[in-house]
Each structure stands twice: as structure tokens, then as C-alpha cells.
Design a protein around this motif. Structure first.
Motif, short mmCIF file in Angstrom:
data_model
loop_
_atom_site.label_atom_id
_atom_site.label_comp_id
_atom_site.label_asym_id
_atom_site.label_seq_id
_atom_site.Cartn_x
_atom_site.Cartn_y
_atom_site.Cartn_z
N ALA A 339 0.65 -1.34 0.05
CA ALA A 339 0.19 0.02 0.04
C ALA A 339 0.88 1.35 0.03
N ASP A 340 1.72 1.47 -0.95
CA ASP A 340 2.65 2.66 -1.21
C ASP A 340 1.78 3.68 -1.89
N ALA A 341 2.12 4.84 -2.15
CA ALA A 341 1.36 6.19 -2.65
C ALA A 341 1.11 5.64 -3.96
N VAL A 342 2.07 5.17 -4.87
CA VAL A 342 1.60 4.94 -6.28
C VAL A 342 0.64 4.03 -6.45
N THR A 343 0.81 2.80 -5.68
CA THR A 343 -0.21 1.78 -5.76
C THR A 343 -1.66 2.11 -5.34
N LEU A 344 -1.74 2.81 -4.30
CA LEU A 344 -3.01 3.52 -3.67
C LEU A 344 -3.62 4.35 -4.70
N ASP A 345 -2.93 4.95 -5.32
CA ASP A 345 -3.48 6.16 -6.56
C ASP A 345 -3.83 5.13 -7.62
N SER A 346 -2.96 4.18 -8.10
CA SER A 346 -3.53 3.46 -9.26
C SER A 346 -4.66 2.68 -9.04
N ARG A 347 -4.44 1.85 -7.81
CA ARG A 347 -5.58 0.86 -7.41
C ARG A 347 -6.90 1.79 -6.96
N GLY A 348 -6.80 2.83 -6.44
CA GLY A 348 -7.95 3.56 -6.12
C GLY A 348 -8.47 4.32 -7.24
N THR A 349 -7.88 4.69 -8.44
CA THR A 349 -8.48 5.13 -9.86
C THR A 349 -9.29 3.78 -10.25
N ASP A 350 -8.75 2.52 -10.27
CA ASP A 350 -9.42 1.31 -10.69
C ASP A 350 -10.68 1.25 -9.91
N LEU A 351 -10.69 1.41 -8.71
CA LEU A 351 -11.86 1.28 -7.97
C LEU A 351 -12.91 2.34 -8.07
N ALA A 352 -12.43 3.39 -8.16
CA ALA A 352 -13.35 4.68 -8.68
C ALA A 352 -14.09 4.24 -9.94
N LEU A 353 -13.28 3.95 -10.57
CA LEU A 353 -13.82 3.72 -12.13
C LEU A 353 -15.00 2.68 -11.90
N MET A 354 -14.87 1.60 -11.27
CA MET A 354 -15.84 0.67 -11.07
C MET A 354 -17.05 1.33 -10.51
N ILE A 355 -16.93 1.88 -9.45
CA ILE A 355 -18.04 2.68 -8.56
C ILE A 355 -18.78 3.59 -9.62
N ALA A 356 -17.97 4.34 -10.24
CA ALA A 356 -18.69 5.30 -11.27
C ALA A 356 -19.33 4.77 -12.35
N LYS A 357 -18.89 3.63 -12.95
CA LYS A 357 -19.56 3.22 -13.92
C LYS A 357 -20.67 2.38 -13.47
N GLY A 358 -20.67 1.84 -12.35
CA GLY A 358 -22.01 1.14 -11.57
C GLY A 358 -22.92 2.27 -11.41
N LEU A 359 -22.39 3.61 -10.93
CA LEU A 359 -23.56 4.31 -10.69
C LEU A 359 -24.29 5.05 -12.03
N VAL A 360 -23.30 5.22 -12.95
CA VAL A 360 -23.94 5.64 -14.20
C VAL A 360 -24.91 4.74 -14.90
N ALA A 361 -24.38 3.53 -14.40
CA ALA A 361 -25.29 2.18 -15.26
C ALA A 361 -26.68 2.46 -14.46
N LEU A 362 -26.77 2.50 -13.04
CA LEU A 362 -27.82 2.41 -12.60
C LEU A 362 -28.83 4.03 -12.63
N VAL A 363 -28.16 5.11 -12.97
CA VAL A 363 -28.80 6.20 -13.60
C VAL A 363 -29.56 5.95 -14.94
N PHE A 364 -28.74 5.27 -15.81
CA PHE A 364 -29.27 4.97 -17.29
C PHE A 364 -30.46 3.88 -17.06
N ALA A 365 -30.11 2.96 -16.12
CA ALA A 365 -31.23 2.07 -16.00
C ALA A 365 -32.50 2.45 -15.51
N ALA A 366 -32.45 3.41 -14.63
CA ALA A 366 -33.59 4.08 -14.25
C ALA A 366 -34.54 4.92 -15.24
N MET A 367 -33.46 5.64 -15.67
CA MET A 367 -34.23 6.74 -17.04
C MET A 367 -34.77 5.55 -17.96
#
Length: 477
Positions: A339-367
Motif C-alpha cells: 500500500a504505497d502511494a503509487v499503488t494506492l493512487d493506481s488501484r484507487g483509480t481502478d476502484l473509482a472507475l468501477m464505482i462510477a460506472k456502476g452509478l451511471v449504469a444505475l442512472v441510465f437503467a432507471a431512466m
């Protein structure tokens, strides 16, 4: 009234001549990618002329008869110059995008008897097929093709006829002209002023991205519009086949299948099965690639980000609020990373991408579910043209929520804008060319970094006009 008609015809002729002059200038630039500011300058001038003609002539059906030009003369001039614009850009090299080189490569691979889904261009198995003209300009050589089976069939046929960039551009221009014809057929069927068709025919986005860059999206656009026309003509079987062909060219149209499906009163199960069987039949000859059928597409969906708007806002918010403990628990510890700074940033971006894609998928599905549940009532209220308006709403919303919005993606909206004009969306088809500004720094340094001011200049006027027109519509309603 006669004076105003002459004025409108004069405006159309002046706009046409000026536009052709600008297309000629653009086509003379040997490498537009090396001259992005020049390209954007020409494009915005072209779009300004298009916007003026659209307001004064193409949508004149909304005004009194005294403000209309002669329909027949406008159509002759408009269609004639629309074809001329396309021929002019057909002669320009496809410098803004290199996608067409992948089309030619896929056609070459298929004509060599090799499944194009089996190997990426850089694979040793394909080394004998490499040349000095096409192969060096293929993008992402380490990723297998992302293009669905119908596109592959067309690439193979065109390559067999003539293995050149020009042949591919001519073939795609053919689909563009067919799309234009279907738009006019739909307008006539719905008793809408045929001049609306020039909103598609003259839009610089279609001319630059199809005739200029040679993007294969137009194959899917054509079959989608053909499906809509067949639906209006009460030919559900052929409409379903055409929609399947659109999906087999590019997956965007799959989201509209439930909408078209639920408009049918009979044989719904048979139509659903036929769609699936027809799609499977096209995939079957390539089934030997196994998972490779979808490898390129999955990589694209997982990694690509470009020119996003709402998705970019959601992703930025998720990254800012994402607890470090979540990153460690779900993205670092299970894989034994440090869990160094570079790994936290890289893996954090990957997790944020998954969450963001899930959120927009829910928004689009609801609409999507909202509009699907009220589809029958909306069609009864607005008539069959509502299917065009809803297609514009769903496709447009999909692109606004998407992580990647290439300029040519908006070509999917252009035919619907002729059937159901929308000022904000028409404006975005002009402003989207600003996204090419990002290529300047990338070509200079090799670093891909999007500029905030480009996004603001591109999207802010669109959203402001979208809110304004929505508010004005509520005031009138």
C-alpha cells in the motif's frame, strides 16, 4: 412573400458556396492532425454556416408560409451540395483518426483465411501480413479487433474488391447516402417537411467523420434508421432483422431494441428469438476465437476514457470521497500488493472507475425503465415520431453518461435530429470538434491529459441551452 423566398434561397446558395470553399481548404491540408487549430477553425466556420441555414431554411416549416423558401428548390440545392461536400472530403486523407487502418487490416486478415478475432495485429502469427503503409498506422496493435461480425463481413468484402483506404471510404460514403435517403423516406411517411432532412445532410460532423475520416459507425446508423422506417411501415419482421444488423455493426443500437420490441402487439417472443438467432448466426463463423470474440471490446470498456462530461464529474467526486481503507481492503490486500502511494493512487483509480460506472449504469437503467413503462402513453400522445425523439433521448443520455465520447459517436444522433430537431444537441455536434484539441499535447509529448477548459467550452454551452430550452418548453406547456 416572393422576396423572402428569394432571400432564403440566396442565403442557402451563399452558405453552400462558402461551405464548399471551406471543405476544399480542409481537404487540401495534408495532415489535419498536425494542424488541429486550423481544422477547428474551419470546422466552426462550417458549423456556423450550417446553423444559419438550419435556422433560416431547413426548419422553416415551423414558421409562416411567407418565411419559407421553395421546398423543391431548397431540396435540389441542398442535396446537390451535400453530395458535393462529401465528395470533396472523400479526397482528403483520414488524418484525424486512424480507425480506418484497422478496418483495412481486419479485411486483409479475413481475406487471408484467418479469423480477425484470434490475434492482435502485433501477434507473430500475422507478421507476414504487415506492410509499410497500413500496419504502422494501426492503433493499439496489441489489442484484438473490437468490431462486431457485420462490420468484419463488410471489411472483408470491400478489401476483396479493392484493398485501399479510398475504397473503404467510398463504401462508407455509400452507407451515408443510404442513411440520408432513409431519413427523407421517414420524413415523407410522417408528413414532416422534407427540408428537415438537410439537418442531417449538411451537418459537418457527418461529412468530416464519415467522408473525411471514414468511420464505420455509419453502417450501424444506416441499419438503425432502416429499422425505424420499416417499423413505421408496419414491417416488424424486417425491422427486427435490420435492428439486429445495426447491433452486429456496433453495439450502441442494442439499447433501443426493447423500445422497438415493446411497440409490437403480436409475436413478441418470436421476434425476440429471431433477433437472438440472427445475431448468433453472424457470430458463429468467428466462434473459433472463443473469448477472443469480445477481448478487444472488454478492454475498451474497461480502460478507455475520453471527452466524458457527466461521467467525468461523477468519477471525480468518487475519487475525492473514496476512503483509503476501501482501496486497501478491496484492491490491494486481496492481491498482495504493497500500500504505497503509487499503488494506492493506481488501484484507487481502478476502484473509482468501477464505482462510477456502476452509478451511471444505475442512472441510465432507471431512466430507461421510466420511459419504457410510459412508452405506450407517450406514443399515443405524441404519435409515432416519439420513437425518434425517445431514441435521441436514450442515445444522447448514454453518451453523456459514457466514459468515452469520441466525436464520431454523435453521428448516431444526426438522423434523429432531422426527425426531431433539438437545438442543444445540434449545438453539441458542432462543439464536439473541440475535443480534438487534446491531440495537440498528445502528439507533442505522448502524454494523454485532457484539458478542463476544453471540456468547459465544449459542454457548458450545450448544458445551458439544454436547461434553457427545457425551461422554455415548460413555460409554453
Amino acid at each position: 412573400m416572393r422576396k423572402i423566398r428569394h432571400q432564403n434561397l440566396a442565403l442557402l446558395l451563399v452558405s453552400a458556396a462558402a461551405s464548399e470553399f471551406l471543405y476544399l481548404l480542409m481537404a487540401q491540408v495534408e495532415n489535419l492532425r498536425a494542424h488541429i487549430p486550423v481544422f477547428i477553425f474551419y470546422y466552426l466556420l462550417l458549423f456556423g454556416l450550417y446553423w444559419l441555414a438550419a435556422q433560416r431554411v431547413f426548419t422553416a416549416a415551423n414558421q409562416s408560409e411567407s418565411h419559407r423558401a421553395s421546398t423543391k428548390k431548397v431540396l435540389i440545392i441542398g442535396i446537390g451540395f451535400a453530395v458535393l461536400f462529401r465528395i470533396t472530403m472523400l479526397l482528403s486523407p483520414p488524418a484525424l483518426s486512424d480507425d480506418i487502418y484497422r478496418y483495412v487490416w481486419d479485411g486483409r486478415v479475413a481475406n487471408s483465411g484467418i479469423n480477425p478475432y484470434l490475434h492482435p495485429p502485433a501477434a507473430d502469427e500475422l507478421a507476414p501480413l504487415r506492410d509499410d503503409h497500413i500496419y504502422p498506422k494501426i492503433n493499439h496493435k496489441d489489442i484484438p479487433t473490437i468490431y462486431p461480425p457485420l462490420s468484419q463481413v463488410i471489411f472483408q468484402i470491400v478489401y476483396k474488391i479493392h484493398p485501399s483506404l479510398t475504397a473503404f471510404k467510398i463504401a462508407l460514403l455509400g452507407f451515408d447516402l443510404l442513411t440520408m435517403a432513409v431519413v427523407f423516406l421517414i420524413l415523407r411517411h410522417l408528413a414532416i417537411d422534407l427540408r428537415r432532412g438537410l439537418l442531417y445532410a449538411w451537418n459537418p460532423l457527418a461529412i468530416v467523420e464519415i467522408s473525411g475520416s471514414g468511420h464505420a459507425d455509419i453502417i450501424g446508423v444506416f441499419f438503425l434508421m432502416l429499422s425505424l422506417w420499416l417499423l413505421f411501415k408496419k414491417r416488424p419482421l424486417f425491422a427486427n432483422i435490420s435492428l439486429a444488423l445495426s447491433f452486429l455493426s456496433k453495439i450502441f443500437s442494442a439499447m433501443l431494441w426493447p423500445i422497438y420490441f415493446f411497440t409490437q402487439k403480436k409475436n413478441k417472443i418470436a421476434l425476440a428469438l429471431m433477433f437472438l438467432i440472427f445475431a448468433a448466426a453472424f457470430y458463429w463463423p468467428y466462434a473459433g476465437a472463443g473469448r477472443g470474440l469480445f477481448t478487444g471490446l472488454l478492454i475498451y470498456g474497461e480502460k478507455w476514457q475520453f471527452n466524458a462530461s457527466i461521467f467525468w464529474i461523477i468519477l471525480s467526486a468518487v475519487k475525492a470521497l473514496l476512503p483509503e481503507s476501501w482501496i486497501v481492503r478491496w484492491m490491494i490486500a486481496p492481491y498482495g500488493y504493497t500500500a504505497d502511494a503509487v499503488t494506492l493512487d493506481s488501484r484507487g483509480t481502478d476502484l473509482a472507475l468501477m464505482i462510477a460506472k456502476g452509478l451511471v449504469a444505475l442512472v441510465f437503467a432507471a431512466m430507461f425503465c421510466y420511459y419504457l413503462l410510459r412508452l405506450k402513453k407517450d406514443v399515443e400522445r405524441a404519435g409515432p415520431v416519439w420513437l425518434a425523439k425517445l431514441s435521441l433521448i436514450l442515445l444522447g443520455s448514454f453518451f453523456l453518461l459514457s466514459p468515452t465520447v469520441q466525436p464520431w459517436y454523435l453521428c448516431w444522433l444526426l438522423p434523429f435530429l432531422a426527425l426531431a430537431p433539438s437545438r442543444p444537441w445540434l449545438l453539441l455536434t458542432g462543439l464536439v470538434a473541440l475535443s480534438y484539441w487534446q491531440l495537440i499535447e498528445y502528439d507533442r509529448s505522448g502524454l494523454w491529459q485532457e484539458l478542463l477548459w476544453v471540456k468547459l467550452v465544449e459542454y457548458l454551452p450545450f448544458y445551458l441551452l439544454l436547461v434553457w430550452d427545457f425551461w422554455k418548453g415548460k413555460q409554453r406547456g
